[in-house]
Structures are given as structure tokens and as C-alpha cells.
Scaffold this motif. Structure first.
Motif, PDB file in Angstrom:
ATOM      1  N   THR A   1       5.324   5.090  13.718  1.00 13.28           N
ATOM      2  CA  THR A   1       4.850   5.724  12.484  1.00 13.28           C
ATOM      3  C   THR A   1       4.071   4.723  11.635  1.00 13.28           C
ATOM      4  N   ILE A   2       4.565   3.495  11.577  1.00 13.78           N
ATOM      5  CA  ILE A   2       3.886   2.472  10.777  1.00 13.78           C
ATOM      6  C   ILE A   2       2.507   2.170  11.372  1.00 13.78           C
ATOM      7  N   LEU A   3       2.469   1.995  12.687  1.00 15.57           N
ATOM      8  CA  LEU A   3       1.185   1.680  13.336  1.00 15.57           C
ATOM      9  C   LEU A   3       0.161   2.785  13.093  1.00 15.57           C
ATOM     10  N   LYS A   4       0.617   3.993  13.202  1.00 15.98           N
ATOM     11  CA  LYS A   4      -0.280   5.128  12.989  1.00 15.98           C
ATOM     12  C   LYS A   4      -0.787   5.140  11.537  1.00 15.98           C
ATOM     13  N   MET A   5       0.100   4.786  10.645  1.00 17.16           N
ATOM     14  CA  MET A   5      -0.250   4.812   9.220  1.00 17.16           C
ATOM     15  C   MET A   5      -1.296   3.742   8.887  1.00 17.16           C
ATOM     16  N   ILE A   6      -1.113   2.543   9.401  1.00 22.09           N
ATOM     17  CA  ILE A   6      -2.023   1.467   8.974  1.00 22.09           C
ATOM     18  C   ILE A   6      -3.338   1.453   9.771  1.00 22.09           C
ATOM     19  N   ASP A   7      -3.370   2.234  10.835  1.00 24.52           N
ATOM     20  CA  ASP A   7      -4.532   2.217  11.721  1.00 24.52           C
ATOM     21  C   ASP A   7      -5.861   2.399  10.958  1.00 24.52           C
ATOM     22  N   GLY A   8      -6.703   1.388  11.003  1.00 28.11           N
ATOM     23  CA  GLY A   8      -8.049   1.473  10.417  1.00 28.11           C
ATOM     24  C   GLY A   8      -8.107   1.448   8.904  1.00 28.11           C
ATOM     25  N   LYS A   9      -6.995   1.102   8.244  1.00 27.61           N
ATOM     26  CA  LYS A   9      -6.993   1.133   6.777  1.00 27.61           C
ATOM     27  C   LYS A   9      -6.969  -0.267   6.184  1.00 27.61           C
ATOM     28  N   GLU A  10      -7.544  -0.385   5.001  1.00 26.75           N
ATOM     29  CA  GLU A  10      -7.496  -1.661   4.300  1.00 26.75           C
ATOM     30  C   GLU A  10      -6.216  -1.718   3.473  1.00 26.75           C
ATOM     31  N   THR A  11      -5.392  -2.737   3.722  1.00 24.97           N
ATOM     32  CA  THR A  11      -4.082  -2.821   3.067  1.00 24.97           C
ATOM     33  C   THR A  11      -4.082  -3.899   1.987  1.00 24.97           C
ATOM     34  N   LEU A  12      -3.592  -3.566   0.792  1.00 24.77           N
ATOM     35  CA  LEU A  12      -3.497  -4.566  -0.262  1.00 24.77           C
ATOM     36  C   LEU A  12      -2.112  -5.190  -0.328  1.00 24.77           C
ATOM     37  N   LEU A  13      -1.125  -4.467   0.144  1.00 23.57           N
ATOM     38  CA  LEU A  13       0.242  -4.982   0.132  1.00 23.57           C
ATOM     39  C   LEU A  13       1.016  -4.308   1.244  1.00 23.57           C
ATOM     40  N   GLU A  14       1.929  -5.020   1.838  1.00 20.44           N
ATOM     41  CA  GLU A  14       2.788  -4.429   2.856  1.00 20.44           C
ATOM     42  C   GLU A  14       4.177  -4.992   2.671  1.00 20.44           C
ATOM     43  N   GLN A  15       5.202  -4.162   2.719  1.00 25.07           N
ATOM     44  CA  GLN A  15       6.572  -4.645   2.570  1.00 25.07           C
ATOM     45  C   GLN A  15       7.471  -3.819   3.484  1.00 25.07           C
ATOM     46  N   LYS A  16       8.323  -4.499   4.199  1.00 26.02           N
ATOM     47  CA  LYS A  16       9.088  -3.790   5.218  1.00 26.02           C
ATOM     48  C   LYS A  16      10.564  -4.153   5.120  1.00 26.02           C
ATOM     49  N   SER A  17      11.435  -3.155   5.132  1.00 29.52           N
ATOM     50  CA  SER A  17      12.863  -3.404   5.312  1.00 29.52           C
ATOM     51  C   SER A  17      13.338  -2.377   6.335  1.00 29.52           C
ATOM     52  N   LYS A  18      14.616  -2.407   6.633  1.00 34.09           N
ATOM     53  CA  LYS A  18      15.118  -1.469   7.639  1.00 34.09           C
ATOM     54  C   LYS A  18      14.998  -0.010   7.148  1.00 34.09           C
ATOM     55  N   GLN A  19      15.221   0.145   5.847  1.00 29.44           N
ATOM     56  CA  GLN A  19      15.234   1.488   5.261  1.00 29.44           C
ATOM     57  C   GLN A  19      13.856   2.009   4.882  1.00 29.44           C
ATOM     58  N   VAL A  20      13.009   1.090   4.390  1.00 30.96           N
ATOM     59  CA  VAL A  20      11.752   1.537   3.785  1.00 30.96           C
ATOM     60  C   VAL A  20      10.590   0.646   4.182  1.00 30.96           C
ATOM     61  N   TYR A  21       9.453   1.287   4.447  1.00 27.89           N
ATOM     62  CA  TYR A  21       8.195   0.562   4.618  1.00 27.89           C
ATOM     63  C   TYR A  21       7.278   0.992   3.459  1.00 27.89           C
ATOM     64  N   LYS A  22       6.675  -0.021   2.802  1.00 26.33           N
ATOM     65  CA  LYS A  22       5.796   0.303   1.677  1.00 26.33           C
ATOM     66  C   LYS A  22       4.453  -0.343   1.906  1.00 26.33           C
ATOM     67  N   ALA A  23       3.392   0.339   1.537  1.00 27.22           N
ATOM     68  CA  ALA A  23       2.070  -0.288   1.628  1.00 27.22           C
ATOM     69  C   ALA A  23       1.151   0.313   0.565  1.00 27.22           C
ATOM     70  N   ILE A  24       0.209  -0.504   0.112  1.00 31.17           N
ATOM     71  CA  ILE A  24      -0.813   0.009  -0.796  1.00 31.17           C
ATOM     72  C   ILE A  24      -2.134  -0.001  -0.041  1.00 31.17           C
ATOM     73  N   PHE A  25      -2.767   1.168   0.002  1.00 32.33           N
ATOM     74  CA  PHE A  25      -4.044   1.304   0.719  1.00 32.33           C
ATOM     75  C   PHE A  25      -5.157   1.624  -0.261  1.00 32.33           C
ATOM     76  N   LYS A  26      -6.392   1.228   0.147  1.00 26.35           N
ATOM     77  CA  LYS A  26      -7.557   1.611  -0.664  1.00 26.35           C
ATOM     78  C   LYS A  26      -7.732   3.119  -0.630  1.00 26.35           C
ATOM     79  N   SER A  27      -7.572   3.698   0.554  1.00 28.46           N
ATOM     80  CA  SER A  27      -7.561   5.160   0.661  1.00 28.46           C
ATOM     81  C   SER A  27      -6.802   5.534   1.918  1.00 28.46           C
ATOM     82  N   LEU A  28      -6.441   6.814   2.009  1.00 30.01           N
ATOM     83  CA  LEU A  28      -5.631   7.235   3.164  1.00 30.01           C
ATOM     84  C   LEU A  28      -6.491   7.459   4.397  1.00 30.01           C
TER      85      LEU A  28
END
Ligand code: ASP
Ligand code: MG
Length: 417
Positions: free
Chosen positions: A390-417
Motif C-alpha cells: 500500500t505504501i509503495l503504491k501510494m508514493i509511486d511517482g509522487k514528490e514527498t515532503l515528509l515521510e514517517q513510518k511506525s507499525k501502526q501508521v504511515y504518514k506522508a506529505i505530498f505536493k499532490s495526490l
């Protein structure tokens, strides 16, 4: 006693109003409190009207006419020409006209609540008369006599003691004789008897307030989706239906931006362990999602997005101004801006928050203490119970400003979806 909530989409046109009448006839066979929002996109239309009013724009007549036409057209199609509903609407529109002729109150949030609240008054009057004409015995109650709030207009805080008392009293004296009661979502009354509102999409919360006060057996929120989904289906075509969830899980989802239920809905009903059903008004016989104390043992990855995010990097503007979290939180609170994500280093604080109409003022104040750099128009994505795919699919081809990962939650800030 059960509580039903019908949102704007469920009563957006003639067929949908007829459909709601059918659902109530078939499903409200025990005492039921029916909470209804404004019709279709009427709250947006009323917000526009209010903006024209407070800015004294000439558009005011056009905006008002649009709202009147919308309701009269529905009424023309639903009722016989001699039906009293036209007079009922006339009276409300005259009342609004008077309001709009007055000089706007300097408190623009007060003006907002007096005008925007009319959407719920009009919708409940129309639905009430329609249900009556369909042969149902039902009572219309003014929610402003029951939900009591402070005078924080536009996002009023509930006075729980006064509200519980007033709801018990008003519902109690009616429900014995009339097992169906219809009332307004979203709006409430201050202790000085002015109209207040609970925040956009607040009707879910209204349903929850009634359930809490009445120790209801269940709440059903009728929506245009089959229930809660793993992601917003308009953004992710692989979104899947979830049959059951715990209160805590849905709270986390709402907080992370899932536009499924108003975030304030859960706490009161969780407090009393009242089951909440999210069902489709388009397919009322399907089970929908059940939200209760007991969630499933395993959750699939759940994706939530917040758009229109600002990502800001703050560092002290001089050596004698240390990094103070307290002060930062205090400033954000004052500008009614909640922080969705925060991170720090020795000399920087990074925050992500919703861009709102107070942004310029907030930035002005922060700049007195910090060097601020920001980017706007970003999307904050939260994946709960993430897996690699799910994470790989989400970040595919996107510009990421922040990424944070724990077992429970993955967070990222993108320029656009
Ligand atoms: N009518 C209000 C809104 O659109 C409240 C609601 O729908 O819950 O925000
Ligand atoms: Mg609505």
C-alpha cells in the motif's frame, strides 16, 4: 429509542425525499428521532448568501432567489397546490428578508449562524409535511430548544447538562403519543436564545447528542455509500467496504481526514456504548458498517487524506527567543487552527495544518517569534495498519515532503495526490 440521521444528499431532490419517506415508513417502526440536514448543497448556497450580506454585495438578491427557487420547486413537485407548506415557506423567507435588510452585526460568525441555519429549518419543515401527507404521525421539534450551547458562533460548544435535560424533557413529553419526531441537525441555541451552529457537517454530531441524552438503542446514519470504506472511493478506485469498526478506529480515521462522520460524533456514543450503523439510503436493506466497542481482529490498510495543507518550518528569530511549544500551541489555538502533524529538531519545529481563512493573521503573529518558511496546497496522507504494498503504491511517482513510518501508521506529505 433509535436515532436516524439523513444528510443533505439523501434529500437533495424529489425522488430522494420520496425514498427517505419509504425508509422511515419501513424502518422507523419503533420510537425514532429523525435528524435532518439542509437539502443538497443548500448550506453552501446559504454561506454564499451570508457572504454577500456581510460584504453588502449586490449579489444578495440573486443568491437569495436561488435558495427560494430551489425550495419552492421541490414543494411544487411534492405537494398539492393548496397545501399549507407554501405559507410555511413564505413565512420563513419573509423572516429571512427582514434579517437581510438589517445592518450586519459586527460579529460575522453570529450573522453566519442566523442565516445559514435556515437550511435545516426549511428542510425539516418540508420533510415533516411530506411525511405527514404520506400518512405518518410525526412531530416537528425545534432543536434550538433542546441543544443548548455557548455563544461561540459557527462552532458552538455543547452545554451537556442543560442539553440532556432539555432533550429528555421535550422528547419525553412527545414520544409517548407520537413515536416519530423530526428535528434539525447542525443547529442549536445559545443560553440567550440565539441560533448557533456546531460546525460544517455537524448533523452527525447532533444525532450523537440525542442518542447520548436519551440512552438510545442505536444510531443510524444514512449515506450515499454502502458504509465506511477503506479509502475515499472518489480518490482511490480500489477502496473497499468495511463491515465493522471500533469507536477508536473510526475516531482515528475521522481525525486523520476521512470524511465519513463528523469527528465529534463518536465520543458521546462511545461513552454509552451505543451502536452506530452507517447505511446506504440507496440500498437500505443491506447491512452497512457497524461501529461499536468491538472491532474486527485485523484491519486492512485504511487510507485518509487531508488536502489544502500548509507545511511550515519554524526556527527562533533570535537566540534569546527559545523554541517554545506552549507558545506555538497557544498561537495556533487562538487562530482556530489545529495542527495535524508536528516534528522537532534542536532548532526547528515542523508543523502541518489546515489552511483556513485566518492563515495570514496566524502567519503574521508567528513571524514575530519565528523565522517561518512554508508551502501551501499540500496533501497529508495517513495510512493506518499500513503494509509495504500500500505504501509503495501510494508514493509511486509522487514528490514527498515528509515521510514517517511506525507499525501502526504511515504518514506522508505530498505536493499532490
Ligand atoms: N447542513 C450542514 C452542512 O452541510 C450540516 C450537515 O450537513 O451535517 O454542513
Ligand atoms: Mg450537509
Amino acid at each position: 429509542m433509535q436515532v436516524f440521521k439523513f444528510g443533505g444528499a439523501s434529500i437533495a431532490n424529489i425522488d430522494r425525499i420520496k425514498n427517505v419517506a419509504k425508509i422511515i415508513t419501513e424502518k422507523a417502526t419503533s420510537p425514532t428521532i429523525i435528524v435532518v440536514s439542509a437539502m443538497g448543497k443548500m448550506t453552501n448556497a446559504l454561506e454564499k448568501l451570508n457572504a454577500a450580506y456581510v460584504s453588502k454585495s449586490e449579489k444578495i438578491n440573486e443568491d437569495f432567489q436561488y435558495i427560494k427557487d430551489f425550495h419552492y420547486q421541490l414543494v411544487d413537485a411534492l405537494f398539492e397546490s393548496s397545501h399549507q407548506i407554501r405559507e410555511v415557506l413564505n413565512d420563513h423567507f419573509v423572516e429571512m428578508e427582514w434579517l437581510l435588510e438589517e445592518e450586519p452585526n459586527p460579529n460575522i460568525d453570529y450573522c453566519y449562524d442566523q442565516i445559514v441555519s435556515m437550511g435545516e429549518i426549511l428542510s425539516t419543515k418540508i420533510v415533516f409535511h411530506y411525511l405527514q401527507s404520506e400518512g405518518l404521525s410525526i412531530k416537528w421539534l425545534d432543536v434550538r430548544d433542546m441543544i443548548r450551547t455557548d455563544n461561540q458562533y459557527r462552532s458552538a460548544g455543547v452545554d451537556w447538562d442543560a442539553t440532556t435535560k432539555a432533550i429528555k424533557h421535550n422528547i419525553g413529553k412527545n414520544i409517548e403519543n407520537l413515536p416519530l419526531i423530526i428535528t434539525q441537525g447542525f443547529i442549536a441555541g445559545s443560553s440567550e436564545n440565539f441560533t448557533t451552529t456546531l460546525g460544517r457537517e455537524g448533523s452527525d454530531f447532533t444525532a450523537s447528542i440525542f442518542a447520548y441524552a436519551l440512552d438510545a438503542s442505536s444510531v443510524t446514519v444514512w449515506k450515499d455509500v454502502p458504509g465506511i470504506m477503506t479509502a475515499d472511493p472518489s480518490l482511490f478506485d480500489d477502496a473497499r467496504f468495511i463491515p465493522s469498526l471500533s469507536y477508536t478506529e473510526i475516531l482515528e480515521m475521522a481525525d486523520a481526514g476521512a470524511k465519513v462522520l463528523h469527528p465529534k460524533t463518536m465520543r458521546p456514543i462511545q461513552d454509552k456504548s451505543i451502536p452506530l450503523h452507517v447505511k446506504s439510503f440507496l440500498d437500505p436493506d443491506t447491512k452497512g458498517t457497524l461501529i461499536s466497542d468491538q472491532g474486527p481482529a485485523d484491519y486492512p490498510p485504511l487510507i485518509m487524506c487531508k488536502t489544502q495543507q500548509v507545511y511550515m518550518n519554524l526556527s527562533p528569530s533570535s537566540f534569546d527567543k527559545p523554541l517554545h511549544f506552549d507558545m506555538l500551541f497557544e498561537i495556533f489555538k487562538r487562530y482556530n487552527t489545529s495542527i495535524n502533524h508536528i516534528q522537532r529538531s534542536a532548532i526547528n519545529i515542523y508543523v502541518c495544518f489546515d489552511e483556513n481563512r485566518q492563515f495570514d493573521a496566524l502567519l503574521g503573529e508567528l513571524s514575530q517569534w519565528f523565522n517561518c518558511q512554508h508551502q501551501k496546497g499540500l496533501t497529508l496522507v495517513n495510512i493506518r495498519h499500513p503494509n509495504e504494498a500500500t505504501i509503495l503504491k501510494m508514493i509511486d511517482g509522487k514528490e514527498t515532503l515528509l515521510e514517517q513510518k511506525s507499525k501502526q501508521v504511515y504518514k506522508a506529505i505530498f505536493k499532490s495526490l
